[in-house]
Design a protein around this motif. Structure first.
Motif, PDB file in Angstrom:
ATOM      1  N   LEU A   3       0.786  -1.180   0.143  1.00  0.00           N
ATOM      2  CA  LEU A   3      -0.023   0.032   0.209  1.00  0.00           C
ATOM      3  C   LEU A   3       0.826   1.285  -0.144  1.00  0.00           C
ATOM      4  O   LEU A   3       2.102   1.317   0.360  1.00  0.00           O
ATOM      5  N   LYS A   4       0.171   2.440  -0.080  1.00  0.00           N
ATOM      6  CA  LYS A   4       0.875   3.591  -0.537  1.00  0.00           C
ATOM      7  C   LYS A   4       0.038   4.512   0.450  1.00  0.00           C
ATOM      8  O   LYS A   4      -1.045   4.524   0.488  1.00  0.00           O
ATOM      9  N   ILE A   5       0.705   5.220   1.390  1.00  0.00           N
ATOM     10  CA  ILE A   5      -0.017   5.986   2.443  1.00  0.00           C
ATOM     11  C   ILE A   5       0.824   7.232   2.647  1.00  0.00           C
ATOM     12  O   ILE A   5       2.099   7.442   2.536  1.00  0.00           O
ATOM     13  N   LYS A   6       0.120   8.462   3.169  1.00  0.00           N
ATOM     14  CA  LYS A   6       0.680   9.583   3.349  1.00  0.00           C
ATOM     15  C   LYS A   6       1.301   9.610   4.623  1.00  0.00           C
ATOM     16  O   LYS A   6       0.926   9.086   5.746  1.00  0.00           O
ATOM     17  N   LYS A   7       2.496  10.259   4.745  1.00  0.00           N
ATOM     18  CA  LYS A   7       3.286  10.179   5.962  1.00  0.00           C
ATOM     19  C   LYS A   7       2.699  10.609   7.267  1.00  0.00           C
ATOM     20  O   LYS A   7       2.665   9.766   8.264  1.00  0.00           O
ATOM     21  N   ALA A   8       1.782  11.678   6.986  1.00  0.00           N
ATOM     22  CA  ALA A   8       1.241  12.337   8.087  1.00  0.00           C
ATOM     23  C   ALA A   8       0.005  11.308   8.704  1.00  0.00           C
ATOM     24  O   ALA A   8      -0.054  11.279   9.796  1.00  0.00           O
ATOM     25  N   SER A   9      -0.736  10.799   7.578  1.00  0.00           N
ATOM     26  CA  SER A   9      -1.784   9.916   7.984  1.00  0.00           C
ATOM     27  C   SER A   9      -1.142   8.529   8.772  1.00  0.00           C
ATOM     28  O   SER A   9      -1.656   8.261   9.789  1.00  0.00           O
ATOM     29  N   LEU A  10      -0.183   8.118   8.326  1.00  0.00           N
ATOM     30  CA  LEU A  10       0.475   6.802   8.817  1.00  0.00           C
ATOM     31  C   LEU A  10       0.903   7.208  10.488  1.00  0.00           C
ATOM     32  O   LEU A  10       0.860   6.423  11.482  1.00  0.00           O
ATOM     33  N   GLN A  11       1.861   8.253  10.483  1.00  0.00           N
ATOM     34  CA  GLN A  11       2.252   8.911  11.733  1.00  0.00           C
ATOM     35  C   GLN A  11       0.755   9.030  12.759  1.00  0.00           C
ATOM     36  O   GLN A  11       1.116   8.510  13.926  1.00  0.00           O
TER      37      GLN A  11
END
Lengths: 369, 589
Positions: A3-11
């Motif tokens: 998957l691909k995810i935004k850094k901010a979302s993952l954090q």
């Protein structure tokens, strides 16, 4: 999993579990976080077997799947990631993390070993505004016991009361020396009058959820556990088994000495007097006479403190000792300009009420000095 | 089917209680020798006692008839009347030892006794050989007055015991520790212990304890001992104890004697350790040789066949006497390498009771001239009576000159003959601790009332104990009310302990009360907290001190009890005699 995810979302997703993953545990898997990708979401779960926290975020999922890796480690790696997007791929038990030119391969554990979170059999629901709940907790949290031996005092007691045709939620905290409760109206369905005890550590997580979380708050519980759900975050807390003490019996009745005192003056006076009795197992003496209250403290090495405050009081002269910390804790949670102290004698608890919050009540037991 | 056990089996069972290992044989035989008034006792051991044990004494001996009778069970000369059981003045009295040993070994007894009352008459010598309790041979024997018993093939007919015997060295170490102990109890008797023909322990008859301590524990240790003396209400206590910094890893270094009998009594041990509270590191024991003289009807020694345990009629009084006496002397004098007090004159230590002699089962037993018992009856002056105190700690600290601080941790000082190093944190910590403790004691215990009183249940026996101690608990700020059944309600807690679980504390207390009738755990818990408070409030290693601050610290040490160690038992002060330093530099060899 891919998957691909935004850094901010993952954090934002990973930060929730950090407070409860065990740093040192006899079960290594409890230091880990479970990542599950399905549909358009990435879900992260962490647990210490008493509390479980599950959060989810939007992600571009290319391949569904799950992986278990060290929670702390992953969180720090993501925080330092150089680019705004992050690619996560599971490869035979390990997690590959790519952000720009940085590439990590993080060793994981078997996802099948991650503890299953028990499903909640819905018994009761509480609908309350998150601001209201936050206030209830703030005004009672300080009184929770830290004595592990008294399990049933190691948390907050949530109980439904009926006032007229309305349901109110009362939250009570006590450590056996002092007690604090307050209440708010609430909706939802809650049958019966037996309350539940939510452990201290769980309440700490609820406080975080109320402070940092977003969206509507939903609460459901059964005999074993309570679930707080706010937006994409769910917090499941195992309840403390056992009975909360019959706290209403210890509220003194027929109290005659009622003192109304300016809060700031009392707070300041106690703080000053406490300088002399800090941590020494000593108390401060309060003495009351018509229109006047005196705060006294003494220390054989340091000296004496003495302060007078004008108060509204019309009774006989009397004197009582307290641990100043206990009184300061109560005053710290009140917004009032004036607080009302109700006293009976030197062995009965002092009742502190708030004009502003009518449902509030605190009890502090005197000490003999 | 129920059957009556045959006599020899009964003997073996009885022997099992008394004779546990070779050391028990030595103990019983030596005690008999002492009861017989011996002045010299020789003990020869072969192969850790597994092959042979031989004890020779020059006591009063036995006549041929007496010797034969002594080998029967429950025959003794030591209880002339039935009532004497309640006034035990001899080491043995059960009449079990000899037949018990004989039942499980090959034993040869040789003895020749004096005839009573004529002091000159001497009976004939006799020799009896026994195997497994049966006399196999007897006849006349030529030997001087006294008794010689040799034991071979111990446990030959009790295979279980035989199997559980340890190696030669272990068994011998039990024997030698025991001989050491009894030799400390009877300095007037000479002891020789040999193993495999090699002399392991030798101490001729001594006039006093000092010399005996020196013989047995060595010159260095004897030099680090402080003598103490105390008494109250018929109890008399004296002995020597080591400075707090000379310690041992096991409780074997506690030599405790009650009326001349070596005991391993928990109450006494506890009292001694309690006297050293906050002076010892965890798991360390002081060296103590302690003699307690109590009236015979004040103590019950008939608790256990080996007589290791005793019971006191007023255990609390005994505990307090021991603890306070030793604590007092440590406070006063333990700061410097105090040598043993001035040379001691007269006196023999042993039984203080006015028993004349081990009167006899037989008219042949006599009272040999020059027996130690009669010397004791007057209860001679304890030789350690403090004639002059060593320099007090006060004059000690004021004689110190400060040189400076090194490593921002240690103060370097000197006086006329020593280099003195002080650990600034440890010293200051002790000052803070003693101060907090004084305040705490002066002010009494502030108590917090409980809003929600805590109910707790105890077992019926614990409940009975607690009921008796409720007023004592209240003095410590624990107000407990009896609710009925086995339930109690805790209403107040001491403020210092208000964060701890007081119910658990009460349970600990009950254990302690059962064993020692003391409420020490509360004090200990309070002290722990005071220690922690003291530790945080004081200067630490790494703090730079100006000369003025150093002077001030020394002045405070002068005012403080136990300033030579921190409350956790680490030393605060070390002294190096210049003589030692001269040796380092080969100025003096």
């Amino acid at each position: 999993m891919e998957l691909k995810i935004k850094k901010a979302s993952l954090q934002g997703l990973l930060k929730w579990g950090q407070g409860i993953v065990e740093k040192k545990s006899t079960m290594p898997i409890l230091s880990n976080i479970l990542l599950e990708a399905s549909g358009t979401k990435l879900q992260a779960s962490a647990t210490d077997l008493e509390i479980a926290i599950i959060a989810e975020q939007e992600a571009e999922v290319k391949k569904e799947g799950k992986v278990v890796v060290n929670a702390r480690n992953l969180y720090e790696i993501v925080r330092e990631a150089p680019e705004d997007t992050i690619l996560l791929t599971s490869k035979s038990g390990a997690l590959e993390l790519v952000s720009g030119k940085s590439k990590f391969k993080i060793l994981g554990m078997n996802p099948e070993e991650f503890p299953n979170l028990p499903p909640l059999s819905s018994k009761g629901e509480i609908a309350i505004k998150s601001d209201d709940l936050e206030e209830l907790i703030d005004k009672t949290f300080y009184a929770i016991s830290s004595d592990e031996a008294r399990r049933n005092l190691n948390g907050l007691y949530l109980v439904r009361l009926e006032e007229g045709d309305k349901s109110v939620l009362r939250i009570v905290g006590t450590d056996g020396h002092r007690l604090s409760y307050t209440q708010r109206e609430f909706g939802g369905k809650w049958k019966g009058g037996k309350g539940i005890i939510v452990p201290r550590k769980g309440i700490s997580e609820v406080k975080k959820l109320l402070a940092d979380g977003d969206g509507d708050l939903g609460i459901a519980f059964d005999e074993k556990a309570i679930l707080f759900k706010r937006g994409p975050v769910s917090l499941l807390i195992r309840l403390i088994e056992g009975d909360f003490p019959a706290y209403e019996q210890v509220i003194p009745k027929g109290v005659e000495k009622i003192v109304s005192v300016p809060k700031e003056a009392l707070l300041g006076g106690l703080r000053r007097a406490a300088i002399l009795v800090n941590d020494q197992g000593r108390g401060v003496g309060l003495s009351f006479s018509a229109g006047m209250m005196e705060i006294k403290a003494q220390h054989p090495d340091l000296g004496e403190a003495h302060e007078e405050i004008s108060v509204a009081y019309q009774g006989p002269h009397f004197q009582v000792g307290f641990n100043p910390r206990y009184l300061l804790d109560v005053l710290a949670v009140l917004e009032d300009e004036k607080v009302v102290l109700e006293l009976k004698d030197e062995v009965s608890p002092c009742v502190i009420r708030s004009e502003f919050d009518r449902g509030f009540l605190a009890l502090v037991m005197p000490m003999r000095i | 089917m129920i059957r009556k056990l045959p006599e020899d089996l009964i003997c073996k069972i009885a022997a099992g209680e008394v004779i546990e290992r070779p050391a028990s044989v030595v103990k019983e035989l030596v005690e008999n020798a002492i009861d017989a008034g011996a002045r010299e006792i020789q003990i020869e051991i072969e192969d850790g006692g597994r092959q042979g044990i031989c004890v020779v004494d020059d006591g009063c001996g036995m006549s041929p008839e007496g010797a034969r009778l002594a080998l029967e069970r429950h025959a003794t000369s030591k209880l002339p009347t039935d009532e004497d059981l309640f006034r035990i003045c001899t080491l043995g009295f059960r009449g079990e030892a000899l037949p018990s040993i004989a039942a499980v070994s090959w034993l040869t007894l040789e003895s020749r006794g004096r005839i009573y009352p004529a002091p000159t008459g001497i009976s004939e010598g006799i020799r009896i050989e026994i195997e497994g309790g049966k006399i196999v041979k007897q006849g006349p024997s030529a030997l001087p007055v006294g008794t010689r018993i040799s034991v071979r093939n111990l446990f030959f007919n009790t295979p279980a015991r035989l199997k559980f015997m340890k190696g030669r060295e272990t068994e011998f170490s039990h024997i030698s520790h025991w001989v050491e102990t009894i030799a400390l109890a009877y300095p007037q008797i000479g002891f020789t212990l040999t193993h495999q023909g090699k002399r392991e322990l030798f101490s001729p008859p001594r006039a006093n304890i000092t010399e005996r301590v020196r013989d047995l524990l060595g010159v260095d240790l004897a030099g680090a001992m402080i003598s103490f003396q105390g008494g109250r209400g018929g109890l008399e206590l004296f002995g020597v104890c080591s400075r707090h910094d000379i310690t041992s890893g096991t409780s074997r270094s506690l030599y405790l004697f009650v009326n001349g009998r070596a005991v391993r009594d928990r109450l006494l041990q506890h009292a001694v350790i309690a006297a050293y509270e906050n002076l010892l590191m965890k798991g360390r024991y002081p060296w103590v040789v302690l003699y307690l003289q109590v009236p015979p009807d004040f103590v019950d020694v008939n608790v256990h066949p080996t007589k290791n345990e005793v019971r006191f009629a007023q255990s609390q009084g005994v505990h307090e006497l021991v603890r306070e006496t030793i604590r007092g002397i440590l406070q006063e004098r333990a700061h410097v390498g105090a040598p043993l007090a001035a040379p001691l004159q007269n006196t023999v230590v042993g039984r203080g009771d006015p028993v004349g002699r081990p009167s006899g089962d037989a008219e042949v037993l006599g009272d040999p001239p020059g027996r130690p018992y009669s010397d004791l009856s007057g209860g001679g002056v304890w030789p350690y009576a403090p004639t002059e105190y060593q320099e007090s700690f006060k004059s000690f600290t004021s004689s110190i000159r400060v040189i400076g601080q090194v490593h921002q941790t240690y103060l370097v000082c000197e006086n006329d003959d020593k280099l003195i190093l002080i650990d600034q944190h440890a010293a200051h910590e002790r000052i803070g601790f003693e101060k907090l403790k004084r305040q705490f004691e002066a002010e009494g215990i502030a108590r917090q009332r409980l809003l929600i009183p805590e109910n707790f249940d105890l077992t019926p026996s614990d409940a009975e104990i607690l009921k008796k101690y409720l007023p004592d608990l209240e003095q410590f700020g624990l107000e407990v009310e009896f609710f009925g059944g086995h339930t109690f309600i805790l209403r107040t807690v001491p403020v210092l302990l208000s964060d701890a679980s007081c119910v658990a504390l009460i349970q600990d207390l009950i254990q302690e009360i059962q064993a020692f009738e003391k409420l020490t755990p509360i004090e200990e818990r309070v002290h722990e907290i005071l220690e922690r408070m003291a530790c945080h409030a004081q200067v630490r290693a790494g703090d730079r001190l100006t000369p003025l601050e150093i002077e001030a610290l020394l002045a405070e040490m002068e005012q403080t009890r136990f300033a030579y160690s921190c409350p956790h038992g680490r030393p605060a002060l070390l002294q190096i005699p210049f003589g030692e330093i001269e040796k380092w530099f080969r100025r003096k060899i």
